[in-house]
Design a protein around this motif. Structure first.
Motif, PDB file in Angstrom:
ATOM      1  N   ALA A 247      18.445 -15.407  10.326  1.00 51.04           N
ATOM      2  CA  ALA A 247      17.440 -15.349   9.265  1.00 51.04           C
ATOM      3  C   ALA A 247      16.035 -15.479   9.825  1.00 51.04           C
ATOM      4  CB  ALA A 247      17.708 -16.454   8.243  1.00 51.04           C
ATOM      5  N   GLY A 248      15.872 -16.396  10.806  1.00 48.62           N
ATOM      6  CA  GLY A 248      14.552 -16.584  11.410  1.00 48.62           C
ATOM      7  C   GLY A 248      14.078 -15.359  12.165  1.00 48.62           C
ATOM      8  N   SER A 250      15.115 -12.208  11.661  1.00 48.92           N
ATOM      9  CA  SER A 250      14.873 -11.150  10.692  1.00 48.92           C
ATOM     10  C   SER A 250      13.558 -11.360   9.949  1.00 48.92           C
ATOM     11  CB  SER A 250      16.040 -11.091   9.687  1.00 48.92           C
ATOM     12  OG  SER A 250      15.826 -10.083   8.729  1.00 48.92           O
ATOM     13  N   GLN A 251      13.282 -12.628   9.604  1.00 48.20           N
ATOM     14  CA  GLN A 251      12.032 -12.935   8.907  1.00 48.20           C
ATOM     15  C   GLN A 251      10.831 -12.608   9.786  1.00 48.20           C
ATOM     16  OE1 GLN A 251      11.771 -14.237   5.691  1.00 48.20           O
ATOM     17  NE2 GLN A 251       9.581 -13.899   5.893  1.00 48.20           N
ATOM     18  N   TYR A 252      10.937 -12.916  11.077  1.00 47.16           N
ATOM     19  CA  TYR A 252       9.831 -12.655  12.002  1.00 47.16           C
ATOM     20  C   TYR A 252       9.627 -11.162  12.225  1.00 47.16           C
ATOM     21  CZ  TYR A 252       6.953 -12.838  16.215  1.00 47.16           C
ATOM     22  OH  TYR A 252       5.946 -12.657  17.120  1.00 47.16           O
ATOM     23  N   GLY A 255      10.144  -9.491   8.027  1.00 47.60           N
ATOM     24  CA  GLY A 255       9.605 -10.165   6.858  1.00 47.60           C
ATOM     25  C   GLY A 255      10.666 -10.447   5.806  1.00 47.60           C
ATOM     26  N   LYS A 256      11.927 -10.137   6.123  1.00 43.73           N
ATOM     27  CA  LYS A 256      13.017 -10.360   5.173  1.00 43.73           C
ATOM     28  C   LYS A 256      14.122 -11.178   5.836  1.00 43.73           C
ATOM     29  CE  LYS A 256      12.245  -5.895   2.905  1.00 43.73           C
ATOM     30  NZ  LYS A 256      12.859  -4.594   2.536  1.00 43.73           N
ATOM     31  N   GLU A 257      14.802 -11.956   5.020  1.00 38.67           N
ATOM     32  CA  GLU A 257      15.921 -12.734   5.536  1.00 38.67           C
ATOM     33  C   GLU A 257      17.227 -11.976   5.329  1.00 38.67           C
ATOM     34  OE1 GLU A 257      16.431 -16.709   4.357  1.00 38.67           O
ATOM     35  OE2 GLU A 257      14.439 -17.379   5.008  1.00 38.67           O
TER      36      GLU A 257
END
Length: 342
Positions: A247-248, A250-252, A255-257
């Motif tokens: 998740a981290g 993908s978020q970086y 911008g999505k988890e």
């Protein structure tokens, strides 16, 4: 001592203070070493500030000392130990139900003869329940929380004062039982192991694990930090950290988890993932996550000449050697853990 007589087994574990005494011989020696560790940490931080040209004031020094003492707070160790010992003594008194009671340290659980038991009482943390449940067969397991203000007790539904009633209900077969799915591994070398939370298949060192992985008719050679296989009970443990990492990242990057998969403790399926798969001319990473449904299997063939291992529930000392030529088949186990919940 109790040959031929049914008993109640009470599973205990050493506290952190007991572990320190075992390692260093005496409490005073442990105290000395922990104080030395505080002094060393404070000096290390002071030098780090000095190297950056930052002056260290008296207030800064006191903050450093307080922070270092939190890492080695011996009073917290003593309080934890005393509370546990008090809870254990009270529990043993509560279990005076005209059935012999045998205290068993967790180190001896893998080799203990549970066929002689009517019930198993575990006093400790949730992890102790998980480690015990896979060794007791069909026996009901009663989890007792020694210190509710310290432990959440997801697998410890009973306070010490409630243990007697829970044991009596269990002996009379009137207790409410939750059946929990276990994972099972069998190797061609004839070894078998169960997991309450998860299996790790890989290398005992930080070297890359080499193996072949076969799932759903697809087979490929892989090189990774190992394969993690989780039950529903373990989905909120080690497996959840894999999702946290994904998740981290993908978020970086986007911008999505990523969505998270979840299982309940009684789901008849397992979740598996490959940790840090590496792609090379000799290894691929097309198949890095999946589910094992009831009656399905995940097959892993070792290509590690040495240091290959399989262990369950974080207990590295109790392992299966998994070196070149050995093949492991992982499935949903027919055996289930039976936890007393009421």
């Amino acid at each position: 001592m109790y040959a031929g007589t049914k008993m109640i087994a009470v599973i205990t574990r050493e506290t952190r203070l007991a572990g320190l005494k075992q390692r260093w011989g005496t409490a005073s020696q442990a105290d000395f070493l922990m104080e030395a560790a505080v002094d060393h940490e404070v000096e290390r931080r002071r030098k780090a500030y000095s190297a950056k040209g930052v002056d260290v004031s008296d207030d800064d020094f006191l903050l450093m000392e307080a922070s270092a003492e939190e890492l080695t707070d011996h009073s917290a160790y003593e309080e934890e130990d005393e509370t546990y010992q008090q809870s254990l003594r009270k529990l043993m008194q509560e279990l005076d139900v005209d059935v012999p009671v045998r205290e068993v340290d967790r180190r001896y659980v893998p080799n203990f003869d549970f066929d002689r038991c009517l019930a198993v009482v575990v006093i400790g943390q949730d992890g102790l329940v998980a480690n015990v449940a896979k060794y007791v067969g069909d026996l009901p397991v009663i989890g007792v929380n020694p210190e509710p203000r310290r432990y959440d007790g997801v697998l410890l539904p009973f306070h010490v004062s409630e243990a007697r009633a829970a044991v009596l209900r269990t002996i009379k077969q009137k207790a409410r039982i939750e059946k929990v799915t276990l994972a099972e591994v069998n190797t061609i070398s004839g070894q078998r192991m169960l997991a309450f939370n998860d299996f790790f298949v890989g290398c005992r060192t930080h070297a890359s694990a080499r193996y072949t992985l076969e799932s759903g008719g697809s087979r490929e050679p892989q090189s990774s930090s190992g394969v993690l296989v989780s039950t529903g009970s373990g989905a909120t443990g080690w497996m959840s950290s894999v999702f946290n990492m994904a998740a981290g990242i993908s978020q970086y990057v986007t911008g999505k988890e990523v969505p998270r998969l979840s299982l309940t403790r009684d789901d008849r399926k397992l979740m598996w993932t490959v940790r840090e798969p590496f792609m090379s001319r000799h290894s691929s990473a097309d198949n890095v996550m999946g589910m094992i449904n009831d009656q399905e299997e995940l097959v892993i063939g070792s290509q590690m000449p040495t240091n290959g291992i399989i262990f369950s529930d974080g207990v590295e000392d109790d392992f299966i050697e998994f070196n070149s030529g050995n093949i492991a088949t992982i499935t949903v186990s027919d055996q289930r853990a039976r936890l007393v919940v009421g």
